[in-house]
Design a protein around this motif. Structure first.
Motif, PDB file in Angstrom:
ATOM      1  N   TYR A  11       0.863  -1.189   0.000  1.00  0.00           N
ATOM      2  CA  TYR A  11       0.000   0.000   0.000  1.00  0.00           C
ATOM      3  C   TYR A  11       0.886   1.221   0.000  1.00  0.00           C
ATOM      4  CZ  TYR A  11      -4.419  -2.410   0.987  1.00  0.00           C
ATOM      5  OH  TYR A  11      -5.525  -3.188   0.912  1.00  0.00           O
ATOM      6  N   VAL A  20       2.251  -5.166   2.828  1.00  0.00           N
ATOM      7  CA  VAL A  20       1.173  -5.730   3.636  1.00  0.00           C
ATOM      8  C   VAL A  20       1.093  -7.252   3.511  1.00  0.00           C
ATOM      9  CG1 VAL A  20      -1.248  -5.493   4.265  1.00  0.00           C
ATOM     10  CG2 VAL A  20      -0.081  -3.611   3.151  1.00  0.00           C
ATOM     11  N   SER A  40      -4.573  -7.471  14.765  1.00  0.00           N
ATOM     12  CA  SER A  40      -5.124  -6.372  13.982  1.00  0.00           C
ATOM     13  C   SER A  40      -4.014  -5.722  13.153  1.00  0.00           C
ATOM     14  CB  SER A  40      -5.760  -5.351  14.923  1.00  0.00           C
ATOM     15  OG  SER A  40      -6.399  -4.364  14.186  1.00  0.00           O
ATOM     16  N   GLY A  41      -4.337  -5.413  11.904  1.00  0.00           N
ATOM     17  CA  GLY A  41      -3.361  -4.759  11.037  1.00  0.00           C
ATOM     18  C   GLY A  41      -2.373  -5.706  10.409  1.00  0.00           C
ATOM     19  N   SER A  42      -2.567  -6.999  10.582  1.00  0.00           N
ATOM     20  CA  SER A  42      -1.586  -7.954  10.062  1.00  0.00           C
ATOM     21  C   SER A  42      -1.805  -8.243   8.565  1.00  0.00           C
ATOM     22  CB  SER A  42      -1.657  -9.253  10.869  1.00  0.00           C
ATOM     23  OG  SER A  42      -2.964  -9.779  10.809  1.00  0.00           O
ATOM     24  N   GLY A  43      -2.963  -7.847   8.023  1.00  0.00           N
ATOM     25  CA  GLY A  43      -3.182  -8.032   6.581  1.00  0.00           C
ATOM     26  C   GLY A  43      -4.257  -9.040   6.235  1.00  0.00           C
ATOM     27  N   LYS A  44      -5.071  -9.433   7.207  1.00  0.00           N
ATOM     28  CA  LYS A  44      -6.100 -10.447   6.967  1.00  0.00           C
ATOM     29  C   LYS A  44      -7.131  -9.954   5.940  1.00  0.00           C
ATOM     30  CE  LYS A  44      -7.450 -10.456  11.268  1.00  0.00           C
ATOM     31  NZ  LYS A  44      -6.566  -9.402  11.833  1.00  0.00           N
ATOM     32  N   SER A  45      -7.652  -8.759   6.204  1.00  0.00           N
ATOM     33  CA  SER A  45      -8.663  -8.224   5.276  1.00  0.00           C
ATOM     34  C   SER A  45      -8.058  -8.025   3.899  1.00  0.00           C
ATOM     35  CB  SER A  45      -9.199  -6.888   5.792  1.00  0.00           C
ATOM     36  OG  SER A  45      -9.906  -7.088   6.986  1.00  0.00           O
ATOM     37  N   THR A  46      -6.814  -7.557   3.852  1.00  0.00           N
ATOM     38  CA  THR A  46      -6.154  -7.347   2.562  1.00  0.00           C
ATOM     39  C   THR A  46      -6.092  -8.665   1.792  1.00  0.00           C
ATOM     40  OG1 THR A  46      -4.851  -5.619   3.613  1.00  0.00           O
ATOM     41  CG2 THR A  46      -4.093  -6.411   1.479  1.00  0.00           C
ATOM     42  N   GLU A 167     -14.920 -11.089   9.189  1.00  0.00           N
ATOM     43  CA  GLU A 167     -15.479 -10.919  10.529  1.00  0.00           C
ATOM     44  C   GLU A 167     -17.005 -10.889  10.507  1.00  0.00           C
ATOM     45  OE1 GLU A 167     -13.486  -8.047  12.948  1.00  0.00           O
ATOM     46  OE2 GLU A 167     -11.731  -8.065  11.647  1.00  0.00           O
ATOM     47  N   HIS A 199     -11.991 -12.857  14.460  1.00  0.00           N
ATOM     48  CA  HIS A 199     -11.334 -12.697  15.759  1.00  0.00           C
ATOM     49  C   HIS A 199     -11.952 -13.664  16.761  1.00  0.00           C
ATOM     50  CE1 HIS A 199      -8.741  -9.312  15.012  1.00  0.00           C
ATOM     51  NE2 HIS A 199      -9.727  -8.655  14.405  1.00  0.00           N
TER      52      HIS A 199
ATOM     53  N   ARG B 399     -15.127   0.079   3.563  1.00  0.00           N
ATOM     54  CA  ARG B 399     -14.925   1.293   4.359  1.00  0.00           C
ATOM     55  C   ARG B 399     -16.216   1.741   5.039  1.00  0.00           C
ATOM     56  NH1 ARG B 399     -10.188   1.391   2.720  1.00  0.00           N
ATOM     57  NH2 ARG B 399      -9.396   2.178   0.753  1.00  0.00           N
TER      58      ARG B 399
HETATM   59  N1  LIG Z   1      -6.220   1.238   1.384  1.00  0.00           N
HETATM   60  C1  LIG Z   1      -5.157   1.211   2.209  1.00  0.00           C
HETATM   61  N2  LIG Z   1      -4.171   2.110   2.048  1.00  0.00           N
HETATM   62  C2  LIG Z   1      -3.088   2.099   2.846  1.00  0.00           C
HETATM   63  N3  LIG Z   1      -2.911   1.238   3.835  1.00  0.00           N
HETATM   64  C3  LIG Z   1      -3.863   0.321   4.065  1.00  0.00           C
HETATM   65  C4  LIG Z   1      -5.029   0.257   3.256  1.00  0.00           C
HETATM   66  N4  LIG Z   1      -5.820  -0.755   3.713  1.00  0.00           N
HETATM   67  C5  LIG Z   1      -5.143  -1.307   4.743  1.00  0.00           C
HETATM   68  N5  LIG Z   1      -3.984  -0.653   4.957  1.00  0.00           N
HETATM   69  C6  LIG Z   1      -2.969  -1.016   5.935  1.00  0.00           C
HETATM   70  O1  LIG Z   1      -2.553  -2.343   5.665  1.00  0.00           O
HETATM   71  C7  LIG Z   1      -2.388  -3.046   6.864  1.00  0.00           C
HETATM   72  C8  LIG Z   1      -3.235  -4.296   6.865  1.00  0.00           C
HETATM   73  O2  LIG Z   1      -4.579  -3.932   6.904  1.00  0.00           O
HETATM   74  P1  LIG Z   1      -5.777  -4.988   7.018  1.00  0.00           P
HETATM   75  O3  LIG Z   1      -7.040  -4.242   6.948  1.00  0.00           O
HETATM   76  O4  LIG Z   1      -5.555  -6.052   6.002  1.00  0.00           O
HETATM   77  O5  LIG Z   1      -5.558  -5.567   8.464  1.00  0.00           O
HETATM   78  P2  LIG Z   1      -6.431  -6.631   9.260  1.00  0.00           P
HETATM   79  O6  LIG Z   1      -5.546  -7.789   9.553  1.00  0.00           O
HETATM   80  O7  LIG Z   1      -7.689  -6.908   8.540  1.00  0.00           O
HETATM   81  O8  LIG Z   1      -6.748  -5.840  10.575  1.00  0.00           O
HETATM   82  P3  LIG Z   1      -8.098  -5.874  11.473  1.00  0.00           P
HETATM   83  O9  LIG Z   1      -8.027  -7.171  12.250  1.00  0.00           O
HETATM   84  O10 LIG Z   1      -7.978  -4.714  12.344  1.00  0.00           O
HETATM   85  O11 LIG Z   1      -9.235  -5.811  10.545  1.00  0.00           O
HETATM   86  C9  LIG Z   1      -2.715  -2.094   7.994  1.00  0.00           C
HETATM   87  O12 LIG Z   1      -1.524  -1.544   8.484  1.00  0.00           O
HETATM   88  C10 LIG Z   1      -3.541  -1.028   7.330  1.00  0.00           C
HETATM   89  O13 LIG Z   1      -3.332   0.210   7.974  1.00  0.00           O
END
Ligand SMILES: Nc1ncnc2c1ncn2[C@@H]1O[C@H](COP(=O)(O)OP(=O)(O)OP(=O)(O)O)[C@@H](O)[C@H]1O
Ligand SMILES: [Mg+2]
Lengths: 221, 400
Positions: A11, A20, A40-46, A167, A199, B399
């Motif tokens: 990103y 990510v 949280s923030g580890s990249g799961k949603s990505t 989630e 989670h 979002r």
């Molecule tokens: N569109 C974006 N632009 C820049 N950074 C992003 C974007 N989307 C996510 N990130 C960053 O990428 C990283 C991974 O985000 P992600 O949403 O995949 O985490 P997650 O594991 O789903 O967290 P959570 O459990 O809180 O949902 C985070 O540091 C987030 O800030």
């Protein structure tokens, strides 16, 4: 049916891009039930967005049903998405001005399925999630658990091969959460591939395959 | 997505954003009815003028002394010495084939008085043929004497308004009126006829042309009206007249001939242009509505990013999102246009009821162009927001 090879995602952030997803390799077979857990923030949603063809991958390969999605245009991916994938979101993402039935019908409307055929399919899935008598209610008139069931009905109405859920119980109380988990698992037992970011320890453990994401690195337990 | 589903989708949006939709529709409806109303007024004015002109008769030629340069060409060397048009010229024109009648006209203004009452009015010297050409009739008394071109008889016809001002409540027939040092017997009063273009005949004195020659002490004619036979080749007669006058005026073509048709066409052109300009002013209000549509749509795209992301996640293509947003504006404009046209028709029929002489009518092209401009505006001004919407990434769904 799904193969990820050396998948990477960055990103843009400040001067140095945020790495990510780091060299992800993953193979998913038809009928798998896979939970993705991690801090949280580890990249799961990505990762789930990549699997759902919602976002483009920067490096590596993603094969879906033997098709190289990493080489496809946006329109091609949109078509593949509507054919094979169903989505469930933490905050349901139902359109408030539409009734439950209309929300469920939306993917069919987009795919230009004829109206009578559509109505039958909507009725069928609504009864599957136990909400047939709520078909004409608006989202504002339904509880959280009911909303998520409408969302599940919408996800399965196109008869996809894979359900991706980010989630799905995150906004629900424990009882409704359980209901949703059971509903998803029963769909899995009918052959649907289920990919869940969660989670919820209980759900995570019940999955047939458990993967963990830490700082963009995936490991299977 | 099928057209029927797109329409239903948009209807649900309109219902959800009732206030926003009503406001936008009001703007567009106002714009559309403004265009229709303005064009109707312009067009009715044009038709009115056309009707007036056609009363002059379509077989009429008008000769003016002097050459009017209509095609540029700089200052003519010979045009400086314009010869007067005379009764003799008029008489010779009368001999030309195809000419039915010729009315020579002398004109000027003078002070007309009866006892203590007096008024400055237009005095015209002519013949009976003038009355025929201008479709004037006699309300009471008689017309000009037949020998108006030969004998300077001191008789006069007067317009209805002048009669009122100089003679009321007495009968004017047989009474004397004074113009400068001459005295004339009133032999007839003109019938009131709606306004006639150019000259207001209600406030005029008409004398035999010979008498007017004496009054103004000049034999030079102001105009010659030529009435042609029905089926004659107008262009041929015009050429004949030019040739005849050139010959009579020592080789100088020092007259200008205008046809009733050419005057009407020129006027028509002016009126059509004017109507178009006025209609354009109305169209500006549509453009304003368009800008409003664009602004509100841009806001709406921002508010609906999650929904657009969802639609894309559910399989909607860029093309479809583009079509959805553009069709939303077009639908809104079409519905509003219907209201606008209805409102304009209502206003026009009310206006016609109150003031029937207006006889306002809307040409079909006004309806079509008003709606056309409105739809075009919708297309143009919704394109930018629609493209922005189409560019929303499906990831945006997360979002919300
Ligand atoms: N569109 C974006 N632009 C820049 N950074 C992003 C974007 N989307 C996510 N990130 C960053 O990428 C990283 C991974 O985000 P992600 O949403 O995949 O985490 P997650 O594991 O789903 O967290 P959570 O459990 O809180 O949902 C985070 O540091 C987030 O800030
Ligand atoms: Mg997440």
């Amino acid at each position: 049916m799904i193969t990820l090879k050396q998948l990477n995602k960055w990103y843009p952030s400040g001067e140095e891009p945020l790495h990510v997803l780091k060299d992800i390799n993953l193979t998913i077979a038809q009928g798998d039930y896979l939970s993705i857990m991690g801090p949280s923030g580890s990249g799961k949603s990505t990762l789930l967005n990549m699997l759902g063809l919602l976002d483009v991958i920067d490096e590596g390969e993603y094969w879906l049903e033997d098709q190289p999605t990493h080489q496809m245009t946006e329109e091609q991916r949109a078509r593949l998405r509507s054919q094979h994938l169903g989505f469930i979101f933490q905050n349901f993402q139902l359109i408030n001005r539409l009734s439950a039935a209309e929300n469920v019908a939306l993917p069919l409307v987009l795919a230009e399925v004829p109206k009578d055929q559509r109505d039958a399919m909507v009725k069928d899935v609504l009864s599957k999630v136990g909400l047939l008598e709520r078909a004409h209610h608006r989202p504002g008139q339904l509880s959280g658990g009911q909303l998520q069931r409408v969302a599940i009905a919408r996800a399965i109405v196109t008869q996809p091969k894979v359900i991706l859920a980010d989630e799905p119980t995150g906004n629900l109380d424990q009882t409704s959460g359980h209901d949703i988990i059971h509903l998803l698992e029963s769909l899995n037992q009918q052959g649907l591939t289920l990919l869940v970011v969660t989670h919820d320890m209980e759900m995570g453990k019940r999955a047939l395959r458990k993967v963990r994401m830490v700082d963009g690195v995936l490991s299977e337990q | 997505m099928k057209t029927r589903d797109i329409i239903q989708f948009n209807n649900q949006l309109f219902a959800r954003h009732r206030w926003r939709t009503t406001l936008l529709m009001l703007c567009v409806a106002l714009g559309v009815s403004a265009v229709v109303l303005l064009v109707s007024v312009g067009e009715s004015a044009r038709q009115y003028v056309e009707r007036e002109f056609s009363m002059l008769g379509s077989n009429l030629l008008i000769i003016l002394p002097g050459k009017k340069q209509t095609s540029g060409g700089g200052v003519p060397f010979y045009g400086t010495t314009t010869r007067d048009l005379t009764l003799a010229d008029a008489n010779s024109i009368r001999q030309l084939p195809g000419v039915r009648s010729v009315a020579p006209i002398i004109a000027g203004t003078a002070n007309v008085s009866v006892g203590p009452r007096s008024k400055n009015v237009m005095v015209i010297g002519s013949t009976r043929d003038f009355l025929t050409a201008r479709q004037l009739s006699i309300a009471m008394g008689q017309s000009l004497p037949i020998d108006a071109e030969q004998v300077s008889r001191n008789v006069a016809l007067i317009g209805s308004e002048l009669e009122e001002e100089l003679f009321a409540p007495n009968n004017p027939l047989g009474e004397m009126l004074t113009i400068d040092d001459y005295r004339y017997r009133v032999v007839g009063v003109l019938a009131v006829r709606g306004e006639s273009l150019g000259l207001d005949m209600r406030d005029t004195v008409i004398l035999p042309v010979k008498a007017a020659e004496s009054l103004f002490n000049s034999a030079s004619l102001f105009r010659i009206l030529i009435d042609l036979n029905g089926l004659v080749d107008q262009q041929k007669v015009i050429e004949d007249v030019y040739a005849l006058i050139k010959q009579r005026h020592q080789g100088e073509e020092d007259i200008t001939i205008i046809t009733q048709q050419s005057v009407m066409e020129a006027f028509n052109n002016i009126m059509v242009t004017l109507t178009a300009v006025v209609g354009l002013l109305g169209a500006i209000s549509l453009v304003v509505a368009g800008i409003l549509i664009m602004n509100l749509s841009l806001i709406s795209v921002q508010q609906r990013r999650t929904e657009i992301g969802l639609l894309k996640a559910l399989g909607a293509s860029r093309q479809l999102i583009l079509r959805l947003f553009i069709s939303e504006s077009v639908m809104l404009v079409l519905i509003a246009s219907a209201f606008g046209l209805g409102a304009a028709q209502l206003i026009l029929s009310l206006a016609n009821q109150w003031i029937p002489v207006l006889s306002l009518a809307t040409p079909l092209w006004a309806h079509l162009s008003a709606v056309g401009v409105a739809v075009l505006t919708a297309l143009v001004f919704s394109y930018l927001p629609a493209r922005q919407a189409a560019n929303v990434s499906p990831v945006e769904v997360l979002r919300g």
